[in-house]
Design an enzyme around this catalytic site. Structure first.
Site, PDB file in Angstrom:
ATOM      1  N   LEU A  84      15.233  -6.085   9.516  1.00 23.40           N
ATOM      2  CA  LEU A  84      15.721  -5.393   8.316  1.00 23.40           C
ATOM      3  C   LEU A  84      15.108  -4.005   8.193  1.00 23.40           C
ATOM      4  O   LEU A  84      15.744  -3.074   7.697  1.00 23.40           O
ATOM      5  CB  LEU A  84      15.373  -6.211   7.069  1.00 23.40           C
ATOM      6  CG  LEU A  84      16.125  -7.526   6.868  1.00 23.40           C
ATOM      7  CD1 LEU A  84      15.534  -8.276   5.687  1.00 23.40           C
ATOM      8  CD2 LEU A  84      17.604  -7.277   6.654  1.00 23.40           C
ATOM      9  N   GLY A  97       7.916  -0.683   9.120  1.00 19.98           N
ATOM     10  CA  GLY A  97       6.993   0.216   8.452  1.00 19.98           C
ATOM     11  C   GLY A  97       5.746   0.422   9.276  1.00 19.98           C
ATOM     12  O   GLY A  97       5.645  -0.029  10.427  1.00 19.98           O
ATOM     13  N   GLY A  98       4.784   1.106   8.701  1.00 18.08           N
ATOM     14  CA  GLY A  98       3.558   1.371   9.432  1.00 18.08           C
ATOM     15  C   GLY A  98       2.753   0.119   9.716  1.00 18.08           C
ATOM     16  O   GLY A  98       1.980   0.071  10.663  1.00 18.08           O
ATOM     17  N   GLN A  99       2.946  -0.911   8.902  1.00 19.09           N
ATOM     18  CA  GLN A  99       2.146  -2.120   9.053  1.00 19.09           C
ATOM     19  C   GLN A  99       2.867  -3.238   9.804  1.00 19.09           C
ATOM     20  O   GLN A  99       2.230  -4.192  10.230  1.00 19.09           O
ATOM     21  CB  GLN A  99       1.717  -2.635   7.671  1.00 19.09           C
ATOM     22  CG  GLN A  99       0.791  -1.693   6.924  1.00 19.09           C
ATOM     23  CD  GLN A  99      -0.530  -1.498   7.632  1.00 19.09           C
ATOM     24  OE1 GLN A  99      -1.144  -2.448   8.088  1.00 19.09           O
ATOM     25  NE2 GLN A  99      -0.967  -0.256   7.749  1.00 19.09           N
ATOM     26  N   GLY A 100       4.188  -3.165   9.955  1.00 21.29           N
ATOM     27  CA  GLY A 100       4.861  -4.242  10.658  1.00 21.29           C
ATOM     28  C   GLY A 100       6.361  -4.248  10.462  1.00 21.29           C
ATOM     29  O   GLY A 100       6.946  -3.305   9.926  1.00 21.29           O
ATOM     30  N   ASP A 135       1.365   1.545  -3.678  1.00 17.80           N
ATOM     31  CA  ASP A 135       2.337   2.232  -2.816  1.00 17.80           C
ATOM     32  C   ASP A 135       3.713   2.212  -3.480  1.00 17.80           C
ATOM     33  O   ASP A 135       4.700   1.792  -2.875  1.00 17.80           O
ATOM     34  CB  ASP A 135       2.391   1.582  -1.437  1.00 17.80           C
ATOM     35  CG  ASP A 135       3.102   2.476  -0.421  1.00 17.80           C
ATOM     36  OD1 ASP A 135       3.217   3.692  -0.674  1.00 17.80           O
ATOM     37  OD2 ASP A 135       3.548   1.964   0.614  1.00 17.80           O
TER      38      ASP A 135
END
Length: 585
Positions: A263, A266-269, A382
């Site tokens: 979907l 992002g920076g984390q996963g 965030d």
């Protein structure tokens, strides 16, 4: 063709039609003297003549030296044969028929060949050769069995014997009965032993693989804080609200985390779309890396979010701790992000001013709930339009809380590395690395400006001092030139009083001095009043005194996405703004 080689000869071929007479097809070969040699044919020393198609029963060669008036033959040897001559060089139209082959007879007579039957066949090669039944003469030993095959034969020995069974071969040699039984027994035993060995190895491999997988899952479960979650759950009953998913269940739900199910990233996963066995559609967040030092904070987030129940907050359904990186399972929100709808305002779902104001109210209420209505205050950390989702009824849902951690109750802020998304970062937090509840307020102020203007929070196409949407908005407010930055649809649909009220509220949220920013609860109430004023004609002056948050044991803040380094000179300019007085008409 009938071809004769030699001197002073007469070659006669009798056919079926001429076998009862002396007639037939003939040719004569003649040589002048000993110096004559065989050349081309027909010519000296060679004659040939064609014969008609049919069965020829005899070829007769007669000496004709006396007929030519010689005392004796010039050459004692002569030859006559039936052969073929090629119609053209390299022709494939040979006359050799079934089960026959062709050979060239003489190099001196180019194009002359003869057909012969293959080995094991007999008959006329120009008509077709038939198989010879070698078993008629029994080439096998007396007690052997002969089997005729095309062009050959096969001999076999009776039971109890071994060998090729041929008279001119090894014959058949008796096999002793005890030795035969022993060989059969040894063969069967070896086969069964090999089968058992292979079966045992296979099941041992499966067992070891399953055991390694189980140990691996247990290792990840402990490393990802499973034991800590069990301990917390025993005290607070969290697992009654949060489901522990198995990795097998989530792999099946996402087709083994297929790329087609992604979907977003992002920076984390990654975030995957999945369907559980009961048909429920979910969003599964898979982190790229895991920090073992943050396990306690991760478990605190699960414990915290499992107790958050608000219509404008995405619900955490459960987690999976059996993988190398933890997986979080959220309810699936189908209509994308607010960011997408602001940037792509289409006819199918036009983002009207009323809808924008409704979304602003819903997001502010969710943040006010997280800040002041939960058992432990939660700071999102965030807030941005990409983290605000819209469900099937276009109700705003706040998502992506990142990894949470707690601080002591007597602290008013958390000192940490600056993390967040550029364009939404509170300048005070950016400069001092101290995150407070007002940092969420500032980020929400940027979202309000996005709703008002329809512009991106950062625009690289503009000059450096105007790249920040918050900066451009504040400059327009100071210059009393709000109209130039508002979205055309907002200007067309919104009432002047409403637009000014929301703009002033956004201006207060973007104040550089956190002490002068409103609380999230104040923001939510003021937006709700502006929304109510759309449908009520009564006039009332509303002013809210500053509200204090209730004290609690700890304050949780979110830890997500990007890391930025604070430098002087990156402070967004703004003027001091007095608390907003809202007048409803």
């Amino acid at each position: 063709m009938v071809i004769s080689l030699g001197c002073d000869d007469l070659a006669v071929v009798r056919s079926d039609a001429s076998k009862d007479s002396d007639g037939g097809v003939a040719c004569a070969s003649y040589c002048g003297d000993f110096s004559d040699s065989v050349g081309s044919c027909p010519g000296r020393g060679c004659c040939r003549t064609s014969i008609t198609k049919g069965t020829f029963v005899a070829v007769k060669l007669s000496d004709m030296h006396s007929y030519w008036g010689r005392e004796s033959k010039l050459f004692r040897c002569s030859l006559v044969f039936v052969g073929m001559i090629e119609a053209a060089q390299n022709s494939t139209n040979y006359a050799c028929q079934k089960n026959s082959y062709c050979i060239n007879l003489y190099n001196d007579f180019r194009g002359v060949y003869q057909c012969r039957c293959k080995k094991g066949y007999e008959g006329n090669p120009y008509v077709g050769c038939q198989d010879i039944n070698e078993c008629m003469n029994n080439p096998c030993i007396p007690y052997g069995t002969c089997t005729n095959t095309p062009g050959s034969y096969r001999c076999s020995c009776p039971s109890g014997y071994r060998g090729d069974g041929k008279r001119n071969g090894s014959g058949c040699i008796p096999i002793s009965v005890p030795h035969g039984k022993l060989a059969i027994g040894v063969g069967l035993s070896a086969g069964m032993g090999l089968l058992v060995l292979l079966s045992t190895c296979f099941w041992l491999y499966k067992f070891q693989k399953k055991r390694r997988s189980k140990n691996r899952k247990e290792k990840f479960y402990k490393r990802n804080g499973g034991l800590l979650l069990q301990q917390i759950s025993t005290d607070e009953g969290i697992l009654q609200k949060t489901r522990l998913f198995s990795v097998k269940e989530l792999e099946k739900a996402t087709d083994h985390f297929s790329e087609s199910r992604i979907l977003g990233e992002g920076g984390q996963g990654m975030v995957y779309k999945g369907m559980l066995s009961d048909g429920k559609i979910v969003a599964i967040k898979k982190s790229k890396v895991v920090d073992e030092n943050q396990v306690e904070q991760f478990i605190n987030e699960i414990a915290m979010l499992s107790q958050v129940i608000h219509r404008n907050v995405v619900k955490l359904l459960g987690c999976c701790l059996e993988t190398e990186v933890p997986l979080l399972v959220y309810e699936f929100i189908c209509n994308g992000t607010l960011y997408d709808h602001i940037r792509d305002n289409n006819d199918e779902f036009p983002l009207s001013w009323n809808m924008r104001l409704k979304i602003g109210v819903e997001v502010s209420e969710a943040l006010a709930y997280l800040h002041s209505a939960t058992s432990i205050p939660i700071y999102h950390r965030d807030i941005k339009s990409t983290n605000i989702l819209l469900d099937e009824k276009y109700v705003a849902r706040v998502s992506d809380f990142g990894t949470s951690r707690s601080i002591a109750v007597d602290h008013t802020h958390l000192t940490t590395l600056v993390k967040g998304t550029f364009g939404y970062l509170d300048p005070e937090y950016f400069q001092l690395s101290q995150f407070t509840e007002k940092s969420d307020v500032y980020s929400f102020g940027v979202v309000l400006v996005e709703l008002l203007t329809g512009q991106r929070p950062i625009s690289l196409a503009k000059m450096e001092e105007e790249r920040s949407l918050a900066t451009r908005f504040l400059l327009c407010m100071e210059a009393h030139n709000l109209k130039t930055i508002l979205d055309s649809q907002v200007l067309e649909q919104g009432k002047r009083e409403e637009l000014i009220a929301v703009a002033k509220l956004a201006q207060r949220c973007l104040n550089l001095n956190g002490m002068k920013m409103p609380l999230m609860k104040e923001v939510a109430m003021e937006l709700e009043i502006i929304k109510i004023s759309q449908t009520h004609s009564t006039t009332s002056d509303t002013k809210y005194q500053e509200l204090l948050l209730p004290k609690s044991k700890a304050i949780l803040v979110s830890d997500d996405d990007y890391t930025w380094t604070s430098t002087s000179g990156n402070i967004i300019p703004s003027s001091e703004v007095q608390p907003l007085m809202i007048h409803t008409a």
